[in-house]
Design an enzyme around this catalytic site. Structure first.
Site, short mmCIF file in Angstrom:
data_model
loop_
_atom_site.label_atom_id
_atom_site.label_comp_id
_atom_site.label_asym_id
_atom_site.label_seq_id
_atom_site.Cartn_x
_atom_site.Cartn_y
_atom_site.Cartn_z
N CYS A 104 -0.63 3.66 -6.77
CA CYS A 104 -1.66 3.22 -5.28
C CYS A 104 -1.92 1.83 -5.90
CB CYS A 104 -2.75 3.92 -5.58
SG CYS A 104 -4.30 3.18 -4.49
N CYS A 151 0.68 -1.37 0.05
CA CYS A 151 0.00 -0.06 0.04
C CYS A 151 0.78 1.40 0.05
CB CYS A 151 -0.86 0.05 1.34
SG CYS A 151 -1.77 1.36 1.49
N1 DGL Z 1 -3.97 0.78 -2.00
C1 DGL Z 1 -3.49 1.95 -1.24
C2 DGL Z 1 -2.32 2.61 -1.83
O1 DGL Z 1 -1.55 2.03 -2.56
C3 DGL Z 1 -4.49 2.53 -0.48
C4 DGL Z 1 -5.66 3.05 -1.07
C5 DGL Z 1 -6.69 3.80 -0.04
O2 DGL Z 1 -6.89 3.13 0.94
O3 DGL Z 1 -7.01 5.10 -0.16
O4 DGL Z 1 -2.17 3.65 -1.74
#
Ligand code: DGL
Length: 247
Positions: A179, A69
């Protein structure tokens, strides 16, 4: 065991690269869906959640944790490294390769608000941008649509267009997916962006980094792994998580 953590289903885009590269390892995937999205949240709250998930992985016997993440990496990875002895692999904002390869001199980056405020992103940008124009857009609504398992169709196209049109109008030839939810929308992004734009997903590079690190720390005497994944979530509904894991 390798712990893989995200605010939701996005980390699966990294998990699938890990499994491709290291199919015989055992994985524990944790989706913090009860608190998704992380993007607009206070970094202190994300540190709290990342610490709780780390404790969970340690109880499970993980020897390596992949913070799959970008937002959690930006908010929490230095805290995690300072407070736990287990090694962590975080998400790298792949702006460096995009900047270095850009011919048009314009690169688009799609990420959450939290990632754009992160030290790692800002320092990478300051170090490598040079004369390249970097157009940042928060992927408004994209995490939510992927969490619902909606990966294509007119609504998704409209959301994607709103994000990438300013990049395309400015002449971007690379769009960086900052993301881990966004690779699930990569086919739509590529279709709308056209053939002259390269969409950059950092997940394979992160998986390679995890493999390198695991090679250094793995105890050769340890029990043979069987190539399994356990899925866990802070939300009761895991139907989308399991569906996207099987794609
Ligand atoms: N998948 C996440 C990232 O890579 C988080 C997205 C979120 O929860 O806003 O930033």
């Amino acid at each position: 065991m390798i712990g893989v953590y995200d605010s939701g289903v996005g980390g699966l885009s990294v998990w699938r690269e890990l499994v491709k590269l290291m199919p015989d390892e055992d994985y524990v995937y944790f989706s913090d869906a009860a608190y998704c999205p992380y993007g607009p949240k206070d970094p202190a709250f994300i540190v709290e959640r990342a610490s709780a998930v780390t404790d969970f992985f340690l109880e499970k016997g993980c020897e390596l944790i992949v913070v799959a993440c970008n937002t959690a990496t930006a908010a929490a990875i230095s805290h995690l490294r300072a407070h736990y002895s287990i090694p962590f692999v975080g998400m790298e904002p792949a702006i460096k390769p995009a900047i270095l390869r850009s011919r048009s001199g314009v690169v688009g980056v799609l990420a959450t608000a939290g990632t754009f405020k992160g030290k790692l992103y800002l320092s990478t940008l300051a170090r490598f941008a040079g004369d390249v124009k970097v157009i940042e857009r928060v992927g408004e609504g994209l995490v939510e649509t992927v969490e619902k398992g909606i990966l294509d169709g007119p609504e998704v196209e409209a959301l994607v267009r709103r994000c990438i049109d300013p990049m395309l109008e400015a002449g971007a030839d690379h769009i960086v997916l900052g993301c881990t939810h966004y690779p699930f929308l990569q086919p739509v992004i590529e279709r709308l962006a056209g053939d002259s734009v390269t969409v950059v997903n950092p997940a394979p590079a992160v998986a390679r980094q995890a493999k390198r690190l695991l090679g250094k720390i793995k105890d050769p005497k340890q029990e043979q792994s069987i190539g399994s994944t356990e899925f866990h979530s802070s939300s009761k509904d895991v139907s989308i998580l399991l569906r996207l894991a099987s794609l």
